[in-house]
Scaffold this motif. Sequence first.
Motif, PDB file in Angstrom:
ATOM      1  N   ARG B   5     -13.271 -12.302   8.299  1.00 52.43           N
ATOM      2  CA  ARG B   5     -11.851 -12.362   7.908  1.00 52.43           C
ATOM      3  C   ARG B   5     -11.760 -11.955   6.449  1.00 52.43           C
ATOM      4  O   ARG B   5     -12.503 -12.459   5.597  1.00 52.43           O
ATOM      5  CB  ARG B   5     -11.303 -13.774   8.105  1.00 52.43           C
ATOM      6  CG  ARG B   5     -11.199 -14.161   9.576  1.00 52.43           C
ATOM      7  CD  ARG B   5     -10.568 -15.511   9.776  1.00 52.43           C
ATOM      8  NE  ARG B   5     -11.327 -16.559   9.103  1.00 52.43           N
ATOM      9  CZ  ARG B   5     -10.796 -17.652   8.588  1.00 52.43           C
ATOM     10  NH1 ARG B   5      -9.493 -17.852   8.641  1.00 52.43           N
ATOM     11  NH2 ARG B   5     -11.560 -18.559   8.012  1.00 52.43           N
ATOM     12  N   ARG B   6     -10.881 -11.001   6.174  1.00 54.87           N
ATOM     13  CA  ARG B   6     -10.714 -10.514   4.803  1.00 54.87           C
ATOM     14  C   ARG B   6      -9.420 -11.055   4.228  1.00 54.87           C
ATOM     15  O   ARG B   6      -8.355 -10.837   4.791  1.00 54.87           O
ATOM     16  CB  ARG B   6     -10.656  -8.977   4.784  1.00 54.87           C
ATOM     17  CG  ARG B   6     -11.853  -8.333   5.412  1.00 54.87           C
ATOM     18  CD  ARG B   6     -11.665  -6.829   5.428  1.00 54.87           C
ATOM     19  NE  ARG B   6     -12.582  -6.235   6.384  1.00 54.87           N
ATOM     20  CZ  ARG B   6     -13.014  -4.992   6.303  1.00 54.87           C
ATOM     21  NH1 ARG B   6     -12.602  -4.215   5.343  1.00 54.87           N
ATOM     22  NH2 ARG B   6     -13.834  -4.514   7.193  1.00 54.87           N
ATOM     23  N   ASP B  34      -8.270   1.155   7.369  1.00 56.06           N
ATOM     24  CA  ASP B  34      -7.850   0.802   8.729  1.00 56.06           C
ATOM     25  C   ASP B  34      -6.495   0.106   8.772  1.00 56.06           C
ATOM     26  O   ASP B  34      -6.110  -0.452   9.794  1.00 56.06           O
ATOM     27  CB  ASP B  34      -8.919  -0.044   9.423  1.00 56.06           C
ATOM     28  CG  ASP B  34      -9.062  -1.436   8.809  1.00 56.06           C
ATOM     29  OD1 ASP B  34      -8.295  -1.789   7.891  1.00 56.06           O
ATOM     30  OD2 ASP B  34      -9.957  -2.179   9.251  1.00 56.06           O
ATOM     31  N   ARG B  36      -5.296  -2.529   7.030  1.00 52.58           N
ATOM     32  CA  ARG B  36      -5.202  -3.986   6.857  1.00 52.58           C
ATOM     33  C   ARG B  36      -4.052  -4.342   5.905  1.00 52.58           C
ATOM     34  O   ARG B  36      -3.188  -5.153   6.231  1.00 52.58           O
ATOM     35  CB  ARG B  36      -6.519  -4.549   6.299  1.00 52.58           C
ATOM     36  CG  ARG B  36      -6.506  -6.061   6.076  1.00 52.58           C
ATOM     37  CD  ARG B  36      -7.733  -6.514   5.324  1.00 52.58           C
ATOM     38  NE  ARG B  36      -7.885  -5.833   4.058  1.00 52.58           N
ATOM     39  CZ  ARG B  36      -7.230  -6.164   2.947  1.00 52.58           C
ATOM     40  NH1 ARG B  36      -6.382  -7.167   2.950  1.00 52.58           N
ATOM     41  NH2 ARG B  36      -7.405  -5.491   1.834  1.00 52.58           N
ATOM     42  N   ARG B  39      -0.365  -3.107   7.115  1.00 55.11           N
ATOM     43  CA  ARG B  39       0.344  -3.984   8.055  1.00 55.11           C
ATOM     44  C   ARG B  39       0.962  -5.173   7.329  1.00 55.11           C
ATOM     45  O   ARG B  39       1.997  -5.690   7.742  1.00 55.11           O
ATOM     46  CB  ARG B  39      -0.621  -4.471   9.153  1.00 55.11           C
ATOM     47  CG  ARG B  39      -1.109  -3.371  10.082  1.00 55.11           C
ATOM     48  CD  ARG B  39      -1.917  -3.925  11.249  1.00 55.11           C
ATOM     49  NE  ARG B  39      -3.169  -4.538  10.855  1.00 55.11           N
ATOM     50  CZ  ARG B  39      -4.304  -3.874  10.600  1.00 55.11           C
ATOM     51  NH1 ARG B  39      -4.329  -2.562  10.681  1.00 55.11           N
ATOM     52  NH2 ARG B  39      -5.410  -4.509  10.255  1.00 55.11           N
ATOM     53  N   ARG B  40       0.327  -5.577   6.241  1.00 54.94           N
ATOM     54  CA  ARG B  40       0.839  -6.754   5.528  1.00 54.94           C
ATOM     55  C   ARG B  40       2.048  -6.435   4.651  1.00 54.94           C
ATOM     56  O   ARG B  40       2.871  -7.291   4.389  1.00 54.94           O
ATOM     57  CB  ARG B  40      -0.283  -7.361   4.681  1.00 54.94           C
ATOM     58  CG  ARG B  40      -1.358  -8.029   5.533  1.00 54.94           C
ATOM     59  CD  ARG B  40      -2.402  -8.706   4.685  1.00 54.94           C
ATOM     60  NE  ARG B  40      -3.376  -9.421   5.500  1.00 54.94           N
ATOM     61  CZ  ARG B  40      -4.352 -10.181   5.005  1.00 54.94           C
ATOM     62  NH1 ARG B  40      -4.489 -10.311   3.687  1.00 54.94           N
ATOM     63  NH2 ARG B  40      -5.188 -10.796   5.793  1.00 54.94           N
ATOM     64  N   ALA B  61      -6.395   2.429  12.349  1.00 50.22           N
ATOM     65  CA  ALA B  61      -5.139   1.908  11.788  1.00 50.22           C
ATOM     66  C   ALA B  61      -3.985   2.137  12.762  1.00 50.22           C
ATOM     67  O   ALA B  61      -3.143   1.252  12.959  1.00 50.22           O
ATOM     68  CB  ALA B  61      -4.857   2.590  10.448  1.00 50.22           C
TER      69      ALA B  61
END
Lengths: 148, 99
Positions: B5-6, B34, B36, B39-40, B61
Amino acid sequence: MHALKQIHRVLQPRGVLGDLRPDRYPDPGQPHPHLPSVRWASGGREIPAGVLEKAPENLRRHRTATLELQRAIGEGLFVLESTEAFPFRYHFRTEEIFETFLRTGWKQTTLGAPARRRLHGLRRAHPAGQIVVIEPFRLNVLKKQGGG
Amino acid sequence: MNGVRRDPEHMETRRLLGRIAFAGARVLEVGGGDGRLTRRIAGAAREVVSVDPNADAIARAERLLPAHLRRTVRFEVASGHRLHFADASFDIAVLSWSL
């Protein structure tokens, strides 16, 4: 520097640039880099095991990035509005997953033998736990200056 | 990778969204990987274009992008050194671990 000039071009006048990256060299002249720390997290505690070593080319790249940003500011492309350091955390469910990630995801990164031994020891002493890697990180916020 | 988990604490996203006003903005993300971070931040912006030179990362992605963000986000294989976008076409640029 070329990427920063490209970004300057595509930004609106007074557009904003957020520069997110590991905080390896907040000052490019500093002798020692900020390295990610490896910890064993168990029972609400995080026990340090050591740091991840980075290859010389990785360190050079980070030092160059800080220098390039300073140059872009010096040349009047951007003005620095704010800068903030913070911890970026990785959580690895098992030691095996961490080792695989080291081999495949962090190719310029190694865990030295003493830190590895300490990590094994911590896992034996506190079996219910996971590995946490804390990477020093920085967000620089810059505002575009000039036209174009 | 499963089991990793990043930034589950969202330290990075909180700082980015706290320091930069994304509402109504057209955003260029350089080095989006990808997706990450894409999306946030996508829910906070009007539009996000995320570029990365790694075609495999861009394909991943696109696979991971939730349906409700598909009108807001576009991924492209491109390098930050060669951006084909028009002059003055973005309000915000984010260098995502890519300088």
